[in-house]
Design an enzyme around this catalytic site. Structure first.
Site, PDB file in Angstrom:
ATOM      1  N   ARG A 170       0.907  -1.153   0.000  1.00  0.00           N
ATOM      2  CA  ARG A 170       0.000   0.000   0.000  1.00  0.00           C
ATOM      3  C   ARG A 170       0.947   1.204   0.000  1.00  0.00           C
ATOM      4  O   ARG A 170       1.791   1.316   0.882  1.00  0.00           O
ATOM      5  CB  ARG A 170      -0.866   0.010   1.256  1.00  0.00           C
ATOM      6  CG  ARG A 170      -1.735  -1.243   1.427  1.00  0.00           C
ATOM      7  CD  ARG A 170      -2.763  -1.001   2.520  1.00  0.00           C
ATOM      8  NE  ARG A 170      -3.209  -2.236   3.165  1.00  0.00           N
ATOM      9  CZ  ARG A 170      -4.180  -3.023   2.713  1.00  0.00           C
ATOM     10  NH1 ARG A 170      -4.791  -2.728   1.594  1.00  0.00           N
ATOM     11  NH2 ARG A 170      -4.534  -4.112   3.375  1.00  0.00           N
ATOM     12  N   ASP A 221     -10.408  -1.006  -5.370  1.00  0.00           N
ATOM     13  CA  ASP A 221     -10.786   0.244  -6.048  1.00  0.00           C
ATOM     14  C   ASP A 221      -9.850   1.413  -5.725  1.00  0.00           C
ATOM     15  O   ASP A 221      -9.667   2.311  -6.550  1.00  0.00           O
ATOM     16  CB  ASP A 221     -12.265   0.602  -5.817  1.00  0.00           C
ATOM     17  CG  ASP A 221     -12.649   0.573  -4.350  1.00  0.00           C
ATOM     18  OD1 ASP A 221     -11.790   0.288  -3.498  1.00  0.00           O
ATOM     19  OD2 ASP A 221     -13.832   0.854  -4.063  1.00  0.00           O
TER      20      ASP A 221
HETATM   21  O1  F6P Z   1      -8.820  -5.419   2.179  1.00  0.00           O
HETATM   22  C1  F6P Z   1      -8.357  -6.667   2.600  1.00  0.00           C
HETATM   23  C2  F6P Z   1      -8.163  -6.693   4.093  1.00  0.00           C
HETATM   24  O2  F6P Z   1      -7.684  -7.966   4.451  1.00  0.00           O
HETATM   25  C3  F6P Z   1      -9.391  -6.321   4.926  1.00  0.00           C
HETATM   26  O3  F6P Z   1     -10.326  -7.359   5.027  1.00  0.00           O
HETATM   27  C4  F6P Z   1      -8.765  -5.941   6.227  1.00  0.00           C
HETATM   28  O4  F6P Z   1      -9.580  -5.034   6.942  1.00  0.00           O
HETATM   29  C5  F6P Z   1      -7.476  -5.278   5.794  1.00  0.00           C
HETATM   30  O5  F6P Z   1      -7.208  -5.727   4.488  1.00  0.00           O
HETATM   31  C6  F6P Z   1      -6.286  -5.586   6.664  1.00  0.00           C
HETATM   32  O6  F6P Z   1      -5.231  -4.813   6.215  1.00  0.00           O
HETATM   33  P1  F6P Z   1      -3.700  -5.080   6.592  1.00  0.00           P
HETATM   34  O7  F6P Z   1      -3.254  -6.288   5.836  1.00  0.00           O
HETATM   35  O8  F6P Z   1      -3.016  -3.850   6.167  1.00  0.00           O
HETATM   36  O9  F6P Z   1      -3.666  -5.339   8.066  1.00  0.00           O
END
Ligand code: F6P
Length: 320
Positions: free
Chosen positions: A71, A102
């Protein structure tokens, strides 16, 4: 000019079969494929490599993504987008397939309008929360991970006469929780999209426990933010000792199911065909009523995804 593939945002099962299809299909079509590693961060840092068949051999059955993901905050700044464009131009890449959500599509849309690049997005997130498509890559595998975990937690709950609250991922979307509750035969399901009534549910459960019920399965979406309260409610109001299981990131892993492998292959074929066939494009491949189509990024980001009413209706007895 060449064509590249990347993943962006939360990884999911199905990305590896997608990468494999991308490389094999580009070669079939006489195109030189490139791999962008580490998502938008790798695009900025120039972590891009010419692909070979060997790179993608033996990855069909593996979860996650061998080209990794990220990200990126830096990509919001023009300076870094310009750096990304320089990296692509140096390698002659003018078309990208991105597997992501998205947010990633919006970022790439902006990029492709600022700089001369085409891209096609493939909806890929276990959350299944992208407007305009009925299916996102990775959802079936995540549902199967949840199904297995729920079956196992039920085994131990029934052995001890306990309740269990199983928290699923999904960010603000209750799709994973609802489908899991329906297909695992849960007694209670709590999702942000539906109002719940613990009083009515509690009365029914107390009555059932009095008549021999040995366990209670409650599936709660992370977006509801109610897991501790539900444990307390089951213990204090319903009268059954309860444990919470927060499934967390195991839902993002695991070997892709047959369905996700097939969907990855089909999504990718459509994406590559579009990039080869059109001079300039930025669009997302969507899946609706068993067919693939294309939508603009503006359309995809114009509304919030909604779980179909028929599924919500099936959950009624578990909400209230
Ligand atoms: O968008 C996918 C997801 O796994 C969500 O279900 C969850 O809220 C989030 O990403 C967790 O994000 P990270 O991997 O940054 O902890």
């Amino acid at each position: 000019m060449a064509i590249a593939v990347m993943c962006s945002g939360g990884d999911c099962a199905g990305m590896n079969p997608g990468v494999k299809k991308f490389v094999d299909y580009c070669f079939d079509k006489g195109e030189q494929p490139y791999l962008i590693f580490d998502g938008l961060e790798g695009l900025i840092d120039g972590n891009i490599k010419k692909a070979t068949h060997e790179d993608v051999a033996g990855i069909m059955h593996e979860g996650g993504t061998m080209i990794r993901s990220s990200r990126s905050k830096r990509f919001y700044e023009r300076e870094f987008r310009a750096k990304a464009y320089e990296n692509l131009s140096a390698l002659g890449i003018d078309r990208i397939v991105v597997m992501g959500g998205d947010g990633s599509f919006r970022a790439l849309d902006r990029f492709s309008k600022e700089f001369d690049t085409s891209f096609v997005g493939i909806p890929s997130t276990i959350d299944n929360d992208i407007f305009g498509t009925e299916y996102c890559l990775g959802v079936d595998t995540a549902l199967n991970v949840i199904r297995r975990a729920t079956d196992e937690v039920r085994d131990t709950s029934a052995s001890f006469k306990r309740g269990c609250v199983i928290e699923t991922m999904g960010r603000d979307c209750g799709y994973l929780a609802l489908v899991s509750a329906i297909t695992c035969g849960a007694e209670v399901c709590i999702i942000p999209e539906a109002e719940h009534d613990l009083q009515t549910l509690g009365e029914r459960l107390r009555h059932e426990i009095k008549n021999g019920r040995r366990y209670v399965v409650c599936i709660a979406a992370e977006g509801s933010k109610l897991t501790p309260e539900l444990v307390e409610w089951l213990e204090k109001e319903v009268g059954i000792e309860t444990r919470a299981t927060i499934l967390g990131h195991i839902q993002r892993g695991g070997n892709p199911t047959v369905f996700d492998r097939l969907m990855a292959t089909e999504f990718m074929t459509f994406a590559v065909d579009r990039l080869i066939g059109e001079e300039k494009t930025n669009a997302v491949v969507v899946y609706r009523q068993s067919n693939f189509a294309f939508e603009s990024i503006d359309y995809i980001t114009s509304s919030k995804y909604e779980i179909k009413p028929q599924l919500i209706a099936m959950g009624q007895k578990m909400f209230r």
